[in-house]
Scaffold this motif. Structure first.
Motif, PDB file in Angstrom:
ATOM      1  N   VAL A 470     -23.451 -73.037  13.080  1.00 58.94           N
ATOM      2  CA  VAL A 470     -23.428 -71.707  13.346  1.00 58.94           C
ATOM      3  C   VAL A 470     -23.678 -70.977  11.951  1.00 58.94           C
ATOM      4  O   VAL A 470     -22.969 -71.374  11.122  1.00 58.94           O
ATOM      5  N   VAL A 471     -24.520 -70.062  11.724  1.00 60.70           N
ATOM      6  CA  VAL A 471     -24.660 -69.298  10.567  1.00 60.70           C
ATOM      7  C   VAL A 471     -24.722 -67.861  10.484  1.00 60.70           C
ATOM      8  O   VAL A 471     -25.291 -67.470  11.821  1.00 60.70           O
ATOM      9  N   THR A 472     -24.268 -67.009   9.957  1.00 64.10           N
ATOM     10  CA  THR A 472     -24.388 -65.415  10.100  1.00 64.10           C
ATOM     11  C   THR A 472     -25.385 -65.053   8.841  1.00 64.10           C
ATOM     12  O   THR A 472     -24.963 -65.540   7.688  1.00 64.10           O
ATOM     13  N   VAL A 481     -24.233 -64.754   5.160  1.00 67.88           N
ATOM     14  CA  VAL A 481     -23.210 -63.871   5.105  1.00 67.88           C
ATOM     15  C   VAL A 481     -22.010 -64.755   5.394  1.00 67.88           C
ATOM     16  O   VAL A 481     -20.846 -64.967   4.675  1.00 67.88           O
ATOM     17  N   ALA A 482     -22.148 -65.682   6.388  1.00 69.36           N
ATOM     18  CA  ALA A 482     -21.093 -66.674   6.732  1.00 69.36           C
ATOM     19  C   ALA A 482     -21.384 -67.963   7.321  1.00 69.36           C
ATOM     20  O   ALA A 482     -22.767 -67.962   7.890  1.00 69.36           O
ATOM     21  N   GLY A 483     -20.781 -69.079   7.026  1.00 66.56           N
ATOM     22  CA  GLY A 483     -21.343 -70.316   7.298  1.00 66.56           C
ATOM     23  C   GLY A 483     -22.026 -71.001   6.327  1.00 66.56           C
ATOM     24  O   GLY A 483     -21.995 -70.460   5.190  1.00 66.56           O
ATOM     25  N   ILE A 551     -27.309 -71.926  15.829  1.00 68.28           N
ATOM     26  CA  ILE A 551     -27.226 -70.888  16.338  1.00 68.28           C
ATOM     27  C   ILE A 551     -27.128 -69.719  15.144  1.00 68.28           C
ATOM     28  O   ILE A 551     -26.346 -69.994  14.059  1.00 68.28           O
ATOM     29  N   ILE A 552     -27.955 -68.710  15.177  1.00 68.33           N
ATOM     30  CA  ILE A 552     -28.044 -67.879  14.005  1.00 68.33           C
ATOM     31  C   ILE A 552     -27.585 -66.551  14.557  1.00 68.33           C
ATOM     32  O   ILE A 552     -28.119 -65.987  15.945  1.00 68.33           O
ATOM     33  N   MET A 553     -26.528 -66.024  13.881  1.00 70.76           N
ATOM     34  CA  MET A 553     -26.232 -64.481  14.121  1.00 70.76           C
ATOM     35  C   MET A 553     -26.763 -63.728  12.924  1.00 70.76           C
ATOM     36  O   MET A 553     -26.790 -64.176  11.749  1.00 70.76           O
ATOM     37  N   GLU A 554     -27.072 -62.508  13.323  1.00 72.73           N
ATOM     38  CA  GLU A 554     -27.625 -61.598  12.151  1.00 72.73           C
ATOM     39  C   GLU A 554     -26.957 -60.312  12.253  1.00 72.73           C
ATOM     40  O   GLU A 554     -26.265 -59.717  13.214  1.00 72.73           O
ATOM     41  N   ILE A 555     -26.447 -59.750  10.780  1.00 64.88           N
ATOM     42  CA  ILE A 555     -25.792 -58.471  10.832  1.00 64.88           C
ATOM     43  C   ILE A 555     -26.587 -57.657   9.900  1.00 64.88           C
ATOM     44  O   ILE A 555     -27.324 -58.320   9.055  1.00 64.88           O
TER      45      ILE A 555
ATOM     46  N   THR B 472     -18.930 -63.127  15.225  1.00 59.33           N
ATOM     47  CA  THR B 472     -18.495 -62.647  13.783  1.00 59.33           C
ATOM     48  C   THR B 472     -17.695 -61.738  13.747  1.00 59.33           C
ATOM     49  O   THR B 472     -17.918 -60.365  14.415  1.00 59.33           O
ATOM     50  N   VAL B 481     -18.608 -57.776  14.244  1.00 53.33           N
ATOM     51  CA  VAL B 481     -19.619 -57.508  13.579  1.00 53.33           C
ATOM     52  C   VAL B 481     -20.815 -57.857  14.297  1.00 53.33           C
ATOM     53  O   VAL B 481     -21.882 -57.273  14.070  1.00 53.33           O
ATOM     54  N   ALA B 482     -20.871 -59.114  14.688  1.00 56.79           N
ATOM     55  CA  ALA B 482     -22.010 -59.503  15.561  1.00 56.79           C
ATOM     56  C   ALA B 482     -21.439 -60.623  16.711  1.00 56.79           C
ATOM     57  O   ALA B 482     -20.734 -61.265  16.803  1.00 56.79           O
ATOM     58  N   ASP B 485     -22.290 -64.085  21.195  1.00 60.66           N
ATOM     59  CA  ASP B 485     -23.502 -64.838  21.734  1.00 60.66           C
ATOM     60  C   ASP B 485     -23.002 -65.950  23.021  1.00 60.66           C
ATOM     61  O   ASP B 485     -22.165 -66.616  22.466  1.00 60.66           O
ATOM     62  N   MET B 553     -16.755 -66.521  13.527  1.00 59.84           N
ATOM     63  CA  MET B 553     -17.111 -66.746  12.159  1.00 59.84           C
ATOM     64  C   MET B 553     -16.718 -65.426  11.410  1.00 59.84           C
ATOM     65  O   MET B 553     -16.529 -64.304  12.088  1.00 59.84           O
ATOM     66  N   GLU B 554     -16.037 -65.333  10.211  1.00 60.82           N
ATOM     67  CA  GLU B 554     -15.514 -64.333   9.807  1.00 60.82           C
ATOM     68  C   GLU B 554     -16.133 -63.872   8.505  1.00 60.82           C
ATOM     69  O   GLU B 554     -16.551 -64.602   7.623  1.00 60.82           O
ATOM     70  N   ILE B 555     -16.302 -62.576   8.274  1.00 64.51           N
ATOM     71  CA  ILE B 555     -16.922 -62.057   7.004  1.00 64.51           C
ATOM     72  C   ILE B 555     -16.088 -60.754   6.445  1.00 64.51           C
ATOM     73  O   ILE B 555     -15.208 -60.410   7.038  1.00 64.51           O
TER      74      ILE B 555
END
Lengths: 555, 555
Positions: A470-472, A481-483, A551-555, B472, B481-482, B485, B553-555
């Motif tokens: 998982v990565v944001t 941003v995270a991960g 899994i990609i999260m975008e902000i 997130t 934040v996101a 999913d 995930m935290e930012i």
């Protein structure tokens, strides 16, 4: 002779090249007669599936012609799909008394009893439909009240044996209706569909009575408690256990849900005879001396949740195995169940029970006809065309050879596959196209929502587990941003593999950096790069191929 | 008599209450003699595991006393764990020529050949160690060059039969060394450990020669190509296929990696006799008429990757089944493999081959002694103490009863479990504690890094798949934040279940909102709430229980 071109169509929707899921459509003009409607238990690679039922699209597309479902007997592989099929196809169901009695319990569970028309028939009954009529003929099998079904059409009789054996000394005294089979044979049978299960076995299947004699012999010697596991539906076997118990002054208790259900139905319908005072509740067994107690139970196939397996694993709420108990497993393991049964036997022995099972005594006979009985059926019916059914390909082929050895011309033998359309008239039989057929998976409440993709994933997951990445990312500039975080299940024992997971994160970071530099905004491409890189890295390090889920999260 | 208190210890580290993974330590003073070191193939519920090997911690903790590993024969369940064990425990390995020849191929693959001391022995050889000596005694089995092992201690002989049968007409002419067994029996054997595999079978196991006669009969009649599948290690079986081929002027080709390996080793060591011009490459088979070609192949257990399964599935690079081929499956399915073998038989029949298998002809005999042979071994050896080995509990128990029926006193029978310490001297035998024993899973390159947690997860994943929830959150105020999913694999076919997934997201959103309001910052608590809520929601909707993996995930 105005219907010169009319043909009988025989369309098997299940039960060929497989064991179970038996269902066959016999079609003539505006009648479709459906014979049986069974389920199949899932193969080992059908992970998580509860049961498998036939695809009945063909019947749904021809709903107005389906005049009824006609049952040969009450086994799961012949009636088990009905609760699912009747929800889509509400037609009358015809069967003998016990068959419908067993079906009723099922329909009640599914809330279908009030909406289903059940019509009780007896052997020699004839049901007239539009242009065909359906006749029931007494047979013997490992469940009481089994019948063969003859569909009388203007072009001749199509005769389906259902599951059968020949028993000259059946427990209920009702032999196979040899006279009627012979009579039909004499008049001329267009096509015979016959049970191929035991075609590889020479000789004759022993009479059910032999098992009763074994029970008597064993009951006479045993001094402690007796526990007999057998198929719940084998009423005659259960009757013989009762007879042996009566002979030696023992009480009988019943354990296991399906056993309790069927025994109750069978007593109510008069298929089982037992004095009221002889049948005791499972709670009462401790009130009697051990040598006065017989327990009839489910679990003869080693099914982990069944009563016998629970007793063997010291996990049964009411029955504990004690030294001096004798357990009789009155069944043969169905292929695939050998290890489960063996496990139960080992556990029972360890707990001090004596265990009597097939390799040691005559405590089970098959319900299916062996070679000599199959020959007798051929000789009585003398069909013009022969279609072996109920078996894998090897059985169908060998049953065909058996018929040819008795004089059947090669061109009059048809080996079908599920979905084949077989067309026959007095002068020829041939395959003519096919209909949709197949298997529908039932998983929990879902009927048909688990398909090959889901099953493939389950299999894949079962082999080496899953690694989730998982990565944001920032929508603006692709920066992280995270991960990335990596979480695995079923892959490695994580505490011992922290180093590996750290390295894996580094692999992912490199991919991310590279994509950021190249300004790749297409998440699908990014995911597939992560998957590829991580897959090779993990395979090189472990020679395992977990499922990788980026899994990609975008902000 | 200064060692009045010395005792012989017998410590089985594998092979009891299971089939496979055979390894037994015989210990006297400063000698530990290890007999065999086998692997076990994984059970069906050991998802993703390649092989299972014994836990040898006890040997590692007593390294200085382990004087060698002594092999009875070259089957996987007796030598297969050596490549793993030798990496931790580098001791000399003793075995007969063929046994070590087969082992060498394995050690080569693992890069262990140069560092392992292999010592070739022959029957009647005696190896003197510190305070014991080890003697090899000729037996018969389904692999050539099998031996029993006698450990001579000052307290008496401990005799381990290994796997054995009695064959009065063995293919290599070398009968069991009855004289030596009888001689030891006359002098007095302290303890006998004997093979229990076939104890449930009455009578005698047929001679291997019977199979050769069947081959001759079949080869005489068959007009097309002949393909015989059997165990690669059964050199005598292979020799008989060669003899039958020679008799009818046929060439022989070999297919399948293990078959090629073993045939090569066996020819080099002189265990197989075949004229050079008779043995042809698999590429050459098409140069000869079909009726002049015999192919010996692997896959008699229906193993999906083996040569025969590939031929059956039209997936073999060099051999296509054609009408007229005759396939002989010269083996019996090992319990658990019945369905795989049946699938191969069906496929071969469908492709037009004739298939000859066990239920149809005498084309296989077991390698293990039946009841009458086991009695002969008891009668020859007349042991003071008897310890049945090689079998599940049911076999051990029945082997014990067989020995008692021949006069063994009950107190002289010991039924062991893996890890038991059995101590014996001339006056008594008893269990005295236990050592660590167990199974180590080999998965890819990992030895022991997959344990019960990983296996439990794989099983769980295989049933209903996985549902991953990613969200997130802001570190500051817990706000989303996101996400969330939700991605599932192996649970439902997603395209058909969009509605369900939308509802599931809503369930997660509610939990998140609730936690934000209550200002719960503890991610573990949050995750477990998501898991609980989602689990009940999905179970209610589908009656399935996928693994639920919440990732925050935290930012």
């Amino acid at each position: 002779m105005k219907n010169e071109k009319a043909k009988v169509r025989i369309i098997p929707l299940g039960g060929l090249n497989e064991i179970g899921k038996n269902i066959t459509a016999i079609e003539y003009k505006n009648d479709i007669v459906v014979i049986d409607c069974g389920l199949k238990f899932p193969d080992e690679d059908m992970f998580g599936i509860d049961i498998v039922i036939p695809d009945i699209n063909y019947l749904l597309n021809n709903k107005e012609k389906v005049t009824g479902i006609f049952l040969t007997h009450g086994h799961e592989d012949h009636i088990g799909a009905l609760p699912y099929v009747l929800k889509q196809l509400n037609v009358p169901v015809y069967g003998t008394r016990l068959t419908l009695g067993i079906l009723e319990t099922k329909l009640k569970e599914h809330g279908l009893l009030s909406t289903t028309e059940l019509i009780i028939v007896k052997p020699r009954d004839v049901i007239k439909l539009n242009s065909v009529s359906v006749e029931f003929i007494k047979t013997n099998h490992s469940i009481a009240d089994s019948v063969a079904i003859a569909v009388h059409t203007p072009l001749g009789v199509v005769l389906h044996t259902g599951d059968f054996k020949i028993d000259y000394t059946p427990i209920d005294g009702q032999q196979t209706d040899f006279a009627r089979f012979a009579e039909l044979g004499k008049k001329g049978v267009l096509a015979l569909l016959a049970d191929s299960t035991n075609v590889e076995k020479p000789g004759y299947t022993m009479s059910e009575k032999v098992v009763g004699e074994s029970f008597n012999r064993i009951f006479a010697k045993v001094e402690g408690r007796i526990i007999v596991a057998t198929f719940a539906s084998n009423i005659h076997r259960i009757q013989q256990i009762i007879e042996a118990s009566r002979l030696y002054g023992k009480k009988v208790a019943v354990s296991g849900r399906s056993m309790e259900n069927i025994v109750q139905v069978a007593i109510e319908l008069g298929y089982l005879e037992i004095e009221e005072e002889m049948l005791i509740g499972i709670d009462q067994i401790n009130k009697y001396p051990n040598d006065k107690v017989v327990i009839i139970t489910t679990g003869s196939q080693g099914e982990p949740m069944a009563a016998l397996s629970r007793m063997a694993a010291c996990d049964h709420r009411k029955i504990s195995i004690v030294k001096g108990d004798t357990v009789i497993i009155s069944a043969t393991p169905i292929p695939g169940n050998e290890k489960l049964v063996s496990k139960v036997i080992n556990q029972l022995f360890k707990q001090g029970a004596e265990v009597i099972y097939k390799s040691l005594a005559d405590i089970h006979v098959s319900g299916h006809a062996c070679q000599e009985e199959l020959k007798l059926m051929q000789a009585l019916v003398k069909p013009r065309y022969f279609i072996p059914v109920h078996g894998e390909y090897r059985h169908l082929k060998q049953h065909g050879e058996l018929a040819m050895s008795l004089g059947l011309p090669k061109e009059n033998l048809i080996i079908m596959e599920n979905g084949d359309i077989i067309e026959a008239n007095r002068s020829a039989i041939k395959k003519n196209g096919s209909v949709i057929s197949g298997q529908i998976f039932v998983d929990g409440l879902g009927v048909g929502d688990v398909g090959n993709i889901v099953l493939r994933d389950r299999k894949y997951l079962s082999q080496d587990g899953i690694v989730t990445v998982v990565v944001t990312l920032s929508r603006e500039n692709n920066s992280v941003v995270a991960g990335p975080d990596i979480i695995s299940r079923g892959f490695v024992y994580v505490r011992e593999s922290e180093g590996l997971m750290d390295e894996a994160k580094e692999v992912v970071r490199k991919v991310l950096l590279n994509c950021e530099e190249k300004n790749i905004k297409d998440w699908a491409t990014l995911k597939s790069r992560i998957r590829d890189e991580l897959r090779s890295f993990l395979y090189e390090k472990t020679k395992r191929r977990p499922m990788i889920l980026p899994i990609i999260m975008e902000i």
